[in-house]
Design a protein around this motif. Structure first.
Motif, PDB file in Angstrom:
ATOM      1  N   GLY A 146       0.831  -1.189   0.000  1.00 46.38           N
ATOM      2  CA  GLY A 146       0.000   0.000   0.000  1.00 46.38           C
ATOM      3  C   GLY A 146       0.870   1.243   0.000  1.00 46.38           C
ATOM      4  N   TYR A 147       0.203   2.383  -0.043  1.00 46.50           N
ATOM      5  CA  TYR A 147       0.901   3.666  -0.100  1.00 46.50           C
ATOM      6  C   TYR A 147       0.231   4.631   0.867  1.00 46.50           C
ATOM      7  N   LEU A 148       1.040   5.474   1.496  1.00 46.96           N
ATOM      8  CA  LEU A 148       0.561   6.387   2.530  1.00 46.96           C
ATOM      9  C   LEU A 148       1.032   7.796   2.195  1.00 46.96           C
ATOM     10  N   LEU A 149       0.098   8.749   2.175  1.00 43.93           N
ATOM     11  CA  LEU A 149       0.411  10.140   1.915  1.00 43.93           C
ATOM     12  C   LEU A 149       0.470  10.887   3.240  1.00 43.93           C
ATOM     13  N   VAL A 150       1.620  11.482   3.531  1.00 48.30           N
ATOM     14  CA  VAL A 150       1.816  12.140   4.824  1.00 48.30           C
ATOM     15  C   VAL A 150       2.512  13.483   4.635  1.00 48.30           C
ATOM     16  N   SER A 151       2.360  14.335   5.632  1.00 45.57           N
ATOM     17  CA  SER A 151       3.178  15.533   5.806  1.00 45.57           C
ATOM     18  C   SER A 151       3.738  15.495   7.221  1.00 45.57           C
ATOM     19  N   CYS A 152       4.983  15.867   7.390  1.00 49.44           N
ATOM     20  CA  CYS A 152       5.575  15.879   8.725  1.00 49.44           C
ATOM     21  C   CYS A 152       6.744  16.850   8.763  1.00 49.44           C
ATOM     22  N   TYR A 153       6.997  17.396   9.938  1.00 48.78           N
ATOM     23  CA  TYR A 153       8.146  18.278  10.115  1.00 48.78           C
ATOM     24  C   TYR A 153       8.667  18.159  11.530  1.00 48.78           C
ATOM     25  N   ILE A 154       9.924  18.600  11.701  1.00 47.49           N
ATOM     26  CA  ILE A 154      10.575  18.587  13.004  1.00 47.49           C
ATOM     27  C   ILE A 154      11.147  19.973  13.261  1.00 47.49           C
ATOM     28  N   VAL A 155      10.966  20.485  14.466  1.00 48.43           N
ATOM     29  CA  VAL A 155      11.523  21.788  14.847  1.00 48.43           C
ATOM     30  C   VAL A 155      12.213  21.640  16.190  1.00 48.43           C
ATOM     31  N   GLY A 156      13.327  22.345  16.323  1.00 52.68           N
ATOM     32  CA  GLY A 156      14.075  22.365  17.566  1.00 52.68           C
ATOM     33  C   GLY A 156      13.895  23.683  18.291  1.00 52.68           C
ATOM     34  N   PRO A 157      14.612  23.886  19.372  1.00 52.26           N
ATOM     35  CA  PRO A 157      14.493  25.130  20.137  1.00 52.26           C
ATOM     36  C   PRO A 157      14.788  26.355  19.274  1.00 52.26           C
ATOM     37  N   GLY A 158      13.868  27.309  19.268  1.00 48.06           N
ATOM     38  CA  GLY A 158      14.057  28.539  18.516  1.00 48.06           C
ATOM     39  C   GLY A 158      13.716  28.454  17.047  1.00 48.06           C
ATOM     40  N   ASP A 159      13.366  27.264  16.543  1.00 52.50           N
ATOM     41  CA  ASP A 159      13.014  27.118  15.125  1.00 52.50           C
ATOM     42  C   ASP A 159      11.546  27.463  14.895  1.00 52.50           C
ATOM     43  N   LYS A 160      11.245  27.924  13.691  1.00 51.55           N
ATOM     44  CA  LYS A 160       9.872  28.197  13.298  1.00 51.55           C
ATOM     45  C   LYS A 160       9.330  27.050  12.459  1.00 51.55           C
ATOM     46  N   ALA A 161       8.065  26.727  12.666  1.00 50.75           N
ATOM     47  CA  ALA A 161       7.444  25.651  11.901  1.00 50.75           C
ATOM     48  C   ALA A 161       7.273  26.079  10.451  1.00 50.75           C
ATOM     49  N   PRO A 162       7.462  25.172   9.503  1.00 53.46           N
ATOM     50  CA  PRO A 162       7.244  25.514   8.094  1.00 53.46           C
ATOM     51  C   PRO A 162       5.779  25.840   7.837  1.00 53.46           C
ATOM     52  N   VAL A 163       5.555  26.787   6.949  1.00 56.06           N
ATOM     53  CA  VAL A 163       4.199  27.238   6.635  1.00 56.06           C
ATOM     54  C   VAL A 163       3.969  27.072   5.140  1.00 56.06           C
ATOM     55  N   HIS A 164       2.797  26.543   4.781  1.00 58.54           N
ATOM     56  CA  HIS A 164       2.424  26.369   3.381  1.00 58.54           C
ATOM     57  C   HIS A 164       1.077  27.024   3.137  1.00 58.54           C
ATOM     58  N   ALA A 165       0.975  27.691   2.005  1.00 59.04           N
ATOM     59  CA  ALA A 165      -0.289  28.317   1.633  1.00 59.04           C
ATOM     60  C   ALA A 165      -1.258  27.254   1.135  1.00 59.04           C
ATOM     61  N   GLU A 166      -2.534  27.562   1.228  1.00 57.81           N
ATOM     62  CA  GLU A 166      -3.547  26.647   0.732  1.00 57.81           C
ATOM     63  C   GLU A 166      -3.367  26.458  -0.772  1.00 57.81           C
ATOM     64  N   GLY A 167      -3.340  25.219  -1.188  1.00 56.43           N
ATOM     65  CA  GLY A 167      -3.127  24.920  -2.598  1.00 56.43           C
ATOM     66  C   GLY A 167      -1.699  24.578  -2.951  1.00 56.43           C
ATOM     67  N   ASP A 168      -0.756  24.737  -2.000  1.00 54.30           N
ATOM     68  CA  ASP A 168       0.622  24.335  -2.271  1.00 54.30           C
ATOM     69  C   ASP A 168       0.665  22.838  -2.554  1.00 54.30           C
ATOM     70  N   VAL A 169       1.497  22.442  -3.479  1.00 54.26           N
ATOM     71  CA  VAL A 169       1.602  21.037  -3.850  1.00 54.26           C
ATOM     72  C   VAL A 169       2.942  20.491  -3.391  1.00 54.26           C
ATOM     73  N   GLY A 170       2.948  19.213  -3.082  1.00 52.58           N
ATOM     74  CA  GLY A 170       4.170  18.518  -2.718  1.00 52.58           C
ATOM     75  C   GLY A 170       4.462  17.433  -3.725  1.00 52.58           C
ATOM     76  N   MET A 171       5.477  16.619  -3.419  1.00 58.66           N
ATOM     77  CA  MET A 171       5.843  15.536  -4.325  1.00 58.66           C
ATOM     78  C   MET A 171       4.694  14.555  -4.516  1.00 58.66           C
ATOM     79  N   GLY A 172       3.839  14.425  -3.500  1.00 65.64           N
ATOM     80  CA  GLY A 172       2.725  13.492  -3.612  1.00 65.64           C
ATOM     81  C   GLY A 172       1.627  13.944  -4.537  1.00 65.64           C
ATOM     82  N   ASP A 173       1.652  15.206  -4.959  1.00 62.10           N
ATOM     83  CA  ASP A 173       0.624  15.728  -5.852  1.00 62.10           C
ATOM     84  C   ASP A 173       1.045  15.665  -7.313  1.00 62.10           C
ATOM     85  N   ILE A 174       2.269  15.212  -7.587  1.00 58.47           N
ATOM     86  CA  ILE A 174       2.767  15.152  -8.948  1.00 58.47           C
ATOM     87  C   ILE A 174       2.450  13.787  -9.539  1.00 58.47           C
ATOM     88  N   ASP A 175       1.848  13.766 -10.711  1.00 55.93           N
ATOM     89  CA  ASP A 175       1.550  12.513 -11.394  1.00 55.93           C
ATOM     90  C   ASP A 175       2.758  12.144 -12.251  1.00 55.93           C
TER      91      ASP A 175
END
Length: 239
Positions: A146-175
């Motif tokens: 099977g296949y699983l579509l996920v998003s995940c991130y890691i942040v340490g002390p003082g780091d900012k979480a990544p932000v994506h606008a609505e409609g942004d595509v990732g590798m999983g959206d490419i045919d």
């Protein structure tokens, strides 16, 4: 010897991702989006799938189960905070995804699993955004379960979480089955799918998972402060 030397390492403080000598508190955020072509273990091939997520040494978290389907949509997010890691743990701990087929009578069956190294995620711009992962199990190690579509991130002390606008595509959206093939080189089936996409008719197919070949080179220099009267050697395992 990493455990025995941890007390010595706490004399220095490092705020760099590349070299942390003491434990620091990190946070991992995970979103399980959907699963496709999940292979149930019963005779019908159908499944009641749910995903179990384990991050490092923290308690696992699970998605809600879906009933009688091989195509499941979850869109559930999970937070693993207060994750204490030193450099060695950052490089060895993983974010583990396990797909189970729920059984109300017997033990739930493991369909397949996959993992992302926390150190790998940190070096991958600290995140995997809308990425497909292939699920495997030990009984059929070369055949995706099977296949699983996920998003995940890691942040340490003082780091900012990544932000994506609505409609942004990732590798999983490419045919990949179409995007890497010129129109004149497409098969009749590929041209038909492309036409349906142009008419905004969505086709739920197998994800385009790219397999890449890598070469791993390891240089071992020396070890220090080993216990006396021992015969040390280094064992290296890849995959």
């Amino acid at each position: 010897f990493f455990l025995s030397s941890r007390r010595r390492h706490t004399r220095w403080r490092s705020v760099s991702w590349a070299r942390r000598c003491v434990q620091e508190t990190d946070l991992v955020q995970v979103t399980v989006i959907e699963g496709r072509y999940l292979k149930g273990v019963d005779s019908s091939g159908s499944a009641d799938p749910y995903i179990k997520i384990t991050c490092g040494n923290l308690d696992p978290q699970v998605t809600m189960p879906r009933e009688k389907t091989n195509m499941a949509v979850w869109n559930q997010s999970f937070t693993f905070d207060h994750l204490m890691m030193n450099e060695y743990e950052l490089e060895t701990w993983e974010l583990l995804f396990e797909a189970y087929d729920r059984n109300v009578v017997f033990t739930d069956s493991l369909m397949g699993s996959c993992s992302i190294g926390l150190g790998t995620m940190q070096r991958h711009n600290r995140e995997f955004f809308r990425s497909w992962l292939s699920l495997f199990n030990s009984e059929k190690p070369k055949e995706p379960q099977g296949y699983l579509l996920v998003s995940c991130y890691i942040v340490g002390p003082g780091d900012k979480a990544p932000v994506h606008a609505e409609g942004d595509v990732g590798m999983g959206d490419i045919d990949f089955s179409q995007g890497l093939v010129a129109v004149e080189d497409m098969t009749v089936a590929q041209k038909r799918i492309k036409l349906l996409h142009q008419k905004n008719i969505q086709i739920v197919g197998k994800p385009g998972v790219l397999n890449r070949a890598y070469q791993l080179a390891i240089s071992i220099y020396k070890a220090e402060r080993l216990p006396p009267a021992c015969n040390p050697f280094i064992a290296v395992r890849c995959s």
